[in-house]
Design a protein around this motif. Structure first.
Motif, PDB file in Angstrom:
ATOM      1  N   ASP B  31       0.797  -1.233   0.000  1.00 30.02           N
ATOM      2  CA  ASP B  31       0.000   0.000   0.000  1.00 30.02           C
ATOM      3  C   ASP B  31       0.823   1.273   0.000  1.00 30.02           C
ATOM      4  OD1 ASP B  31      -0.947  -0.132   3.560  1.00 30.02           O
ATOM      5  OD2 ASP B  31       0.985  -0.055   2.547  1.00 30.02           O
ATOM      6  N   TYR B  32       2.138   1.155  -0.103  1.00 34.14           N
ATOM      7  CA  TYR B  32       2.989   2.339  -0.108  1.00 34.14           C
ATOM      8  C   TYR B  32       4.087   2.091  -1.117  1.00 34.14           C
ATOM      9  CZ  TYR B  32       5.950   6.073   1.909  1.00 34.14           C
ATOM     10  OH  TYR B  32       6.703   7.194   2.111  1.00 34.14           O
ATOM     11  N   PHE B  33       4.261   3.045  -2.027  1.00 34.86           N
ATOM     12  CA  PHE B  33       5.139   2.845  -3.175  1.00 34.86           C
ATOM     13  C   PHE B  33       6.065   4.056  -3.307  1.00 34.86           C
ATOM     14  CE2 PHE B  33       2.565  -0.677  -4.559  1.00 34.86           C
ATOM     15  CZ  PHE B  33       1.309  -0.362  -4.056  1.00 34.86           C
ATOM     16  N   LEU B  34       7.340   3.775  -3.538  1.00 34.92           N
ATOM     17  CA  LEU B  34       8.337   4.847  -3.524  1.00 34.92           C
ATOM     18  C   LEU B  34       9.294   4.707  -4.697  1.00 34.92           C
ATOM     19  CD1 LEU B  34       8.238   3.260  -0.485  1.00 34.92           C
ATOM     20  CD2 LEU B  34       9.233   5.444   0.176  1.00 34.92           C
ATOM     21  N   TRP B  35       9.908   5.825  -5.044  1.00 37.01           N
ATOM     22  CA  TRP B  35      11.032   5.841  -5.970  1.00 37.01           C
ATOM     23  C   TRP B  35      12.226   6.497  -5.286  1.00 37.01           C
ATOM     24  CZ3 TRP B  35      11.411   3.450 -10.602  1.00 37.01           C
ATOM     25  CH2 TRP B  35      10.220   3.042 -11.220  1.00 37.01           C
ATOM     26  N   TYR B  36      13.381   5.854  -5.463  1.00 34.51           N
ATOM     27  CA  TYR B  36      14.638   6.371  -4.959  1.00 34.51           C
ATOM     28  C   TYR B  36      15.576   6.575  -6.138  1.00 34.51           C
ATOM     29  CZ  TYR B  36      13.482   5.173  -0.130  1.00 34.51           C
ATOM     30  OH  TYR B  36      12.900   5.110   1.117  1.00 34.51           O
ATOM     31  N   LYS B  37      16.472   7.521  -5.952  1.00 31.21           N
ATOM     32  CA  LYS B  37      17.488   7.843  -6.943  1.00 31.21           C
ATOM     33  C   LYS B  37      18.846   7.578  -6.313  1.00 31.21           C
ATOM     34  CE  LYS B  37      18.839  12.055  -9.472  1.00 31.21           C
ATOM     35  NZ  LYS B  37      18.443  13.470  -9.665  1.00 31.21           N
ATOM     36  N   LYS B  38      19.753   6.992  -7.097  1.00 35.28           N
ATOM     37  CA  LYS B  38      21.063   6.673  -6.534  1.00 35.28           C
ATOM     38  C   LYS B  38      22.175   7.066  -7.495  1.00 35.28           C
ATOM     39  CE  LYS B  38      23.853   2.983  -4.563  1.00 35.28           C
ATOM     40  NZ  LYS B  38      25.035   3.452  -5.278  1.00 35.28           N
ATOM     41  N   TYR B  39      23.087   7.877  -6.977  1.00 35.76           N
ATOM     42  CA  TYR B  39      24.309   8.202  -7.703  1.00 35.76           C
ATOM     43  C   TYR B  39      25.415   7.243  -7.273  1.00 35.76           C
ATOM     44  CZ  TYR B  39      22.131  12.686  -8.930  1.00 35.76           C
ATOM     45  OH  TYR B  39      21.290  13.664  -9.413  1.00 35.76           O
ATOM     46  N   PRO B  40      26.421   7.046  -8.126  1.00 37.33           N
ATOM     47  CA  PRO B  40      27.535   6.157  -7.757  1.00 37.33           C
ATOM     48  C   PRO B  40      28.200   6.584  -6.455  1.00 37.33           C
ATOM     49  CG  PRO B  40      27.644   6.709 -10.087  1.00 37.33           C
ATOM     50  CD  PRO B  40      26.572   7.579  -9.495  1.00 37.33           C
ATOM     51  N   ALA B  41      28.555   5.606  -5.640  1.00 39.32           N
ATOM     52  CA  ALA B  41      29.266   5.809  -4.376  1.00 39.32           C
ATOM     53  C   ALA B  41      28.454   6.603  -3.354  1.00 39.32           C
ATOM     54  CB  ALA B  41      30.620   6.478  -4.606  1.00 39.32           C
ATOM     55  N   GLU B  42      27.156   6.686  -3.561  1.00 43.83           N
ATOM     56  CA  GLU B  42      26.282   7.318  -2.576  1.00 43.83           C
ATOM     57  C   GLU B  42      25.144   6.375  -2.235  1.00 43.83           C
ATOM     58  OE1 GLU B  42      26.843  11.921  -4.199  1.00 43.83           O
ATOM     59  OE2 GLU B  42      24.856  11.120  -3.773  1.00 43.83           O
ATOM     60  N   GLY B  43      24.445   6.662  -1.118  1.00 44.08           N
ATOM     61  CA  GLY B  43      23.266   5.887  -0.802  1.00 44.08           C
ATOM     62  C   GLY B  43      22.058   6.354  -1.591  1.00 44.08           C
ATOM     63  N   PRO B  44      21.021   5.521  -1.681  1.00 45.42           N
ATOM     64  CA  PRO B  44      19.787   5.954  -2.351  1.00 45.42           C
ATOM     65  C   PRO B  44      19.178   7.149  -1.631  1.00 45.42           C
ATOM     66  CG  PRO B  44      19.793   3.570  -1.984  1.00 45.42           C
ATOM     67  CD  PRO B  44      20.937   4.134  -1.206  1.00 45.42           C
ATOM     68  N   THR B  45      18.608   8.059  -2.395  1.00 43.93           N
ATOM     69  CA  THR B  45      17.887   9.190  -1.804  1.00 43.93           C
ATOM     70  C   THR B  45      16.433   9.150  -2.262  1.00 43.93           C
ATOM     71  OG1 THR B  45      18.586  10.632  -3.611  1.00 43.93           O
ATOM     72  CG2 THR B  45      19.893  10.680  -1.611  1.00 43.93           C
ATOM     73  N   PHE B  46      15.550   9.450  -1.341  1.00 43.65           N
ATOM     74  CA  PHE B  46      14.118   9.415  -1.626  1.00 43.65           C
ATOM     75  C   PHE B  46      13.758  10.470  -2.660  1.00 43.65           C
ATOM     76  CE2 PHE B  46       9.712   9.048  -1.139  1.00 43.65           C
ATOM     77  CZ  PHE B  46       9.168  10.310  -0.922  1.00 43.65           C
ATOM     78  N   LEU B  47      12.904  10.079  -3.602  1.00 41.02           N
ATOM     79  CA  LEU B  47      12.497  10.986  -4.665  1.00 41.02           C
ATOM     80  C   LEU B  47      11.019  11.360  -4.548  1.00 41.02           C
ATOM     81  CD1 LEU B  47      13.604  12.356  -7.218  1.00 41.02           C
ATOM     82  CD2 LEU B  47      12.993  10.296  -8.487  1.00 41.02           C
ATOM     83  N   ILE B  48      10.150  10.365  -4.564  1.00 43.23           N
ATOM     84  CA  ILE B  48       8.718  10.614  -4.543  1.00 43.23           C
ATOM     85  C   ILE B  48       8.010   9.333  -4.132  1.00 43.23           C
ATOM     86  CG2 ILE B  48       8.380  10.005  -6.990  1.00 43.23           C
ATOM     87  CD1 ILE B  48       6.391  12.365  -7.174  1.00 43.23           C
ATOM     88  N   SER B  49       6.816   9.476  -3.545  1.00 42.46           N
ATOM     89  CA  SER B  49       6.066   8.292  -3.126  1.00 42.46           C
ATOM     90  C   SER B  49       4.583   8.469  -3.425  1.00 42.46           C
ATOM     91  CB  SER B  49       6.269   8.030  -1.641  1.00 42.46           C
ATOM     92  OG  SER B  49       5.711   9.085  -0.854  1.00 42.46           O
ATOM     93  N   ILE B  50       3.845   7.375  -3.269  1.00 40.19           N
ATOM     94  CA  ILE B  50       2.409   7.407  -3.457  1.00 40.19           C
ATOM     95  C   ILE B  50       1.792   6.322  -2.589  1.00 40.19           C
ATOM     96  CG2 ILE B  50       2.472   5.840  -5.458  1.00 40.19           C
ATOM     97  CD1 ILE B  50       0.194   7.563  -6.667  1.00 40.19           C
TER      98      ILE B  50
END
Lengths: 114, 111
Positions: B31-50
């Protein structure tokens, strides 16, 4: 604003050695997580802690142990490292269970086991 | 058994055009859906959810669409910029405290 801090950033181990990966968050979050990322596999949950004093297994817990030392800190231990545990390990935290809040990730620990 | 699938390992888009990233999941109880963005050598960062009560959520250039009947999630980026070049992960969660991640799509935006 540190967020989630992981130490060390890099580590090379020999097979059979032990190692503890450290994670600390300064956001007063209740829930903390450990993931591993392998090529083509995405992020897979190793263990998580819904709140201080509790820990639960995730998808791939074998070969690992965890300790929720206090609300801030959640460590991951490899008792006898194996080459299959070569991976990038990410720690994450979020406010708490049941909230529609995303996880915040650290920058990872790159672990190689020879 | 994968709970979440991102079937496109990579995507290339011209700057200024739309990027569409797709994600399929298996369990209708999520019931909860997210997108994360990840650059090399970094952790994922939250982008948007629904959440599952919506079918669309918009934040600037980023829009997430949810089709519950098809168990399908997509992320639209309009217009795409070179700085959007990264690996994008979708993630899903249910009533518990666990999140399941897809394998990621590497987006390259060509100037």
């Amino acid at each position: 604003n540190a967020g989630v801090t992981q130490t060390p950033k890099f580590q090379v181990l020999k097979t059979g050695q032990s190692m503890t990966l450290q994670c600390a968050q300064d956001m007063n979050h209740n829930s903390m997580y450990w993931y591993r990322q392998d090529p083509g596999m995405g992020l897979r949950l190793i263990y998580y802690s819904a709140s201080e004093g509790t820990t639960d297994k995730g998808e791939v817990p074998n070969g690992y142990n965890v300790s929720r030392l206090n609300k801030r800190e959640f460590s991951l231990r490899l008792e006898s490292a194996a080459p299959s545990q070569t991976s990038v390990y990410f720690c994450a935290s979020r406010p708490g269970q049941g909230t529609l809040q995303p996880q915040h990730f650290g920058d990872g620990t790159r672990l190689s086991i020879l | 058994d994968q709970q979440v699938k991102q079937n496109s390992p990579s995507l290339s888009v011209q700057e200024g055009r739309i990027s569409i990233l797709n994600c399929d999941y298996t369990n209708s109880m999520f019931d909860y859906f997210l997108w994360y963005k990840k650059y090399p050598a970094e952790g994922p960062t939250f982008l948007i959810s629904i959440s599952s009560i919506k079918d669309k959520n918009e934040d600037g250039r980023f829009t997430v669409f949810l089709n519950k009947s098809a168990k399908h999630l997509s992320l639209h980026i309009v217009p795409s910029q070179p700085g959007d070049s990264a690996v994008y992960f979708c993630a899903v969660s249910g009533t518990g405290n666990q999140f399941y991640f897809g394998t990621g799509t590497s987006l390259t935006v060509i100037p």
